[in-house]
Design a protein around this motif. Structure first.
Motif, mmCIF file in Angstrom:
data_model
loop_
_atom_site.group_PDB
_atom_site.id
_atom_site.type_symbol
_atom_site.label_atom_id
_atom_site.label_comp_id
_atom_site.label_asym_id
_atom_site.label_seq_id
_atom_site.Cartn_x
_atom_site.Cartn_y
_atom_site.Cartn_z
ATOM 1 N N TYR A 130 3.893 -3.440 -5.920
ATOM 2 C CA TYR A 130 4.681 -2.695 -4.935
ATOM 3 C C TYR A 130 4.700 -1.179 -5.153
ATOM 4 O O TYR A 130 5.315 -0.449 -4.358
ATOM 5 N N ILE A 134 0.144 -2.108 -2.993
ATOM 6 C CA ILE A 134 0.634 -2.187 -1.614
ATOM 7 C C ILE A 134 -0.027 -1.143 -0.710
ATOM 8 O O ILE A 134 -0.071 -1.284 0.511
ATOM 9 N N GLY A 141 1.412 -6.830 1.488
ATOM 10 C CA GLY A 141 2.749 -6.313 1.261
ATOM 11 C C GLY A 141 3.807 -7.394 1.291
ATOM 12 O O GLY A 141 4.991 -7.126 1.057
#
Length: 252
Positions: A130, A134, A141
């Motif tokens: 993340y 991402i 995601g």
């Protein structure tokens, strides 16, 4: 877990080798460092917008298990927990405690250490996904895969890898009761290699828990989950019973 488990676990954490083993749980974060350089080393690839976090975590666990060096460190740690006492005859310190309690505490400490390793791996994977992945075109995601089939495959993969990892450490524990550290490491590495290769062979893909990602076209998700869990329970019970028998026979 008995009253000796936490003391054994704390003693295990103090080993230099344990700190090295835990360092491998930060392996996913190497992707962030590698991303700073123009290199194909550790490059991920997947269809655009397809890779969820859970699938990435599954790939991380599988890669960690296949890497020889982390396994060698883990097997060595497990072997010293049993063999060093046997070699140095220090078990007299526990003469008023049953062998079963001691064995359970040692195995419990090893399992707590594995849980800690997997927990750190999970969060280092979460941070990597993340904060860095991402932004890549091949990630979605999303926390979970886009469809049910991928989700089931990922769950079986994660569970199978974790269970075969636990079995590998139990095999190393059993071996260390009767073998030297060197031979224990050899046995553990051979087990790990066989368990990695077996899922790709028609005759052996049903033998280890991590092989059931390759038979989801033959069994349903529920059946695969049940069978791999039963396999683990049978193997772990047999290994434990044999370990206890051998541990009770040790003479000091």
């Amino acid at each position: 877990m008995n009253y000796l488990t936490l003391p054994f676990f704390k003693a295990l954490l103090k080993k230099k080798e344990s700190k090295i083993a835990l360092a491998f749980s930060l392996f996913p974060m190497l992707l962030i460092a590698v991303g700073l350089f123009n290199t194909n080393f550790m490059r991920l690839s997947a269809p655009e917008g397809s890779l969820s976090f859970l699938e990435f975590f599954s790939a991380v666990l599988s890669t960690q298990y296949q890497m020889t060096l982390p396994l060698i460190v883990f097997i060595y740690i497990v072997s010293t927990i049993f063999r060093d006492e046997i070699t140095s005859s220090v078990m007299y310190l526990y003469k008023d405690v049953s062998r079963k309690i001691i064995l359970d505490a040692k195995l419990g400490g090893i399992q707590l250490f594995q849980i800690l390793y997997l927990t750190i791996t999970f969060f280092s994977s979460l941070v990597t996904y993340y904060t860095y992945l991402i932004h890549q075109s091949y990630t979605s995601g999303r926390l979970l895969p886009n469809n049910t089939d991928d989700l089931q495959y990922t769950i079986i993969s994660i569970l199978g890898t974790i269970l075969v990892f636990v079995l590998c450490m139990m095999v190393a524990s059993l071996s260390s009761i009767v073998l030297t550290n060197g031979f224990t490491m050899l046995v553990g590495i051979i087990f790990a290699l066989v368990s990695y290769i077996a899922p790709h062979l028609d005759l052996l893909k049903y033998v280890f828990p991590n092989g059931y990602i390759n038979v989801l076209d033959e069994f349903s998700f529920g059946d695969s989950l049940l069978i791999l869990t039963l396999l683990f329970m049978i193997y772990s019970t047999v290994i434990y019973v044999v370990s206890l028998h051998l541990y009770n026979k040790i003479q000091y």
